[in-house]
Design a protein around this motif. Structure first.
Motif: not given
Length: 267
Positions: A44-56
C-alpha cells in the motif's frame, strides 16, 4: 514476527520512490502483525498511500493521533498554530476546533494545556468525525458532524476562548498540482478552499465574532502568498469586527492568521 528484514522493506520502499525509506520501514515493521500483513502494508505504501493511512496514525503535538483511510493527515507545520493557541489560551479555556479532521489540533491543544481545556470539534466529513471522536474522547472532548458552526451546540455562542479552524486553503485550480498522496487519498473537502483558497476562511471569520468570548481568538493557517488576501478576508467577512495579525515559522514553513476583536487584550 514479520519475516522480512528492515533492510529488505526499505529497499522495496526506495524502489517505489519513498525518500525516508529506512524510517518508514521501521514504522511498517512495528505496525505489522504477520508477514502477510507486512507485505500488504508495504504494498500500500509503495502504491502511494500516505504512510499515516497505512499505519493508522500520525505524530502530532507529542501525541499519536489516529488517522483513518481518506481522512486529512495533520501536517507537522500546523503544530505551530497549536503552540500559538496555547500561548493565547486562558487557564481553563473553551476550545472549538472547526474543520477538525482527525481532531489533532484540539487534542494537541488540550494535551498542551494539561487537560484543562473543554474541546468541541466539528467537521462535515463523517469519516473525519468518527476519527476525531476517538482522538478526543480520552481528553474529554466532543466531535460533531456538520457544516462549520451549524454543527455546534448553540450554548457555545459567545463563550469560545480559542477558535481553531484548520480551513482548506488550496485554490480549486491548484488541486491537480498537489502531491498524489494528498490529491488521491485525502478528502477533497479538506483541501479545496475555493477559487482563491479563502472561501472557508471567510465563512469562519464572518460568524466567529458571535461565537468568540471577550478576548477570544480565531487562528487559522494559510500560505505565505495568501497572507495579504487572508488578512483582508478576515476584516471584510467580519465587517471589521475582527482584526488580524500574521505569525510565521520559517523552520516549519508555517503561516498562521490570528484574529481577535478590537477590544480583546493583545489584539
Amino acid at each position: 514476527m514479520p519475516a522480512e528484514t528492515a533492510d529488505a522493506v526499505a529497499a522495496r520502499l526506495r524502489r517505489a520512490g519513498c525518500v525516508f525509506a529506512e524510517e518508514e520501514a521501521e514504522l511498517l515493521l512495528a505496525a505489522a502483525r504477520t508477514p502477510a500483513d507486512l507485505d500488504a502494508l508495504v504494498a500500500r505504501r509503495a502504491d502511494g498511500h500516505p504512510l499515516e493511512h497505512v499505519v493508522g496514525w500520525a505524530a502530532f503535538g507529542g501525541l499519536r493521533v489516529a488517522v483513518d483511510e481518506g481522512v486529512f493527515v495533520p501536517r507537522r507545520r500546523t503544530e505551530f498554530l497549536v503552540e500559538r493557541a496555547a500561548g493565547l489560551a486562558p487557564p481553563a479555556p473553551l476550545v472549538v476546533d472547526l474543520c477538525c479532521g482527525t481532531g489533532a489540533l484540539g487534542a494537541a491543544l488540550a494535551a498542551a494545556l494539561g487537560g484543562r481545556a473543554a474541546v468541541h470539534a466539528a467537521d462535515i466529513d463523517p469519516a473525519a468525525v468518527r476519527c476525531a471522536r476517538r482522538n478526543l474522547a480520552p481528553l474529554g472532548g466532543t466531535a460533531y458532524e456538520g457544516d462549520l458552526f451549524a454543527a455546534l451546540p448553540p450554548a457555545l455562542r459567545g463563550r469560545v476562548d480559542v477558535l481553531l479552524a484548520n480551513v482548506p486553503y488550496v485554490p480549486t485550480a491548484e488541486l491537480p498540482l498537489l502531491p498524489p498522496e494528498a490529491r488521491l487519498h485525502e478528502s477533497a473537502v479538506a483541501l479545496d478552499g475555493g477559487p482563491d483558497g479563502l472561501d472557508v476562511a471567510r465563512r469562519v471569520a464572518a460568524e466567529a465574532p458571535a461565537w468568540l468570548a471577550p478576548g477570544g481568538a480565531l487562528l487559522f493557517e494559510t500560505s505565505d502568498r495568501q497572507v495579504a488576501a487572508a488578512v483582508r478576508a478576515v476584516r471584510d467577512a467580519s465587517a471589521g469586527a475582527l482584526e488580524a495579525r500574521v505569525l510565521t515559522c520559517d523552520e516549519r514553513d508555517a503561516t498562521v492568521v490570528v484574529a481577535k476583536g478590537h477590544a480583546g487584550p493583545g489584539a
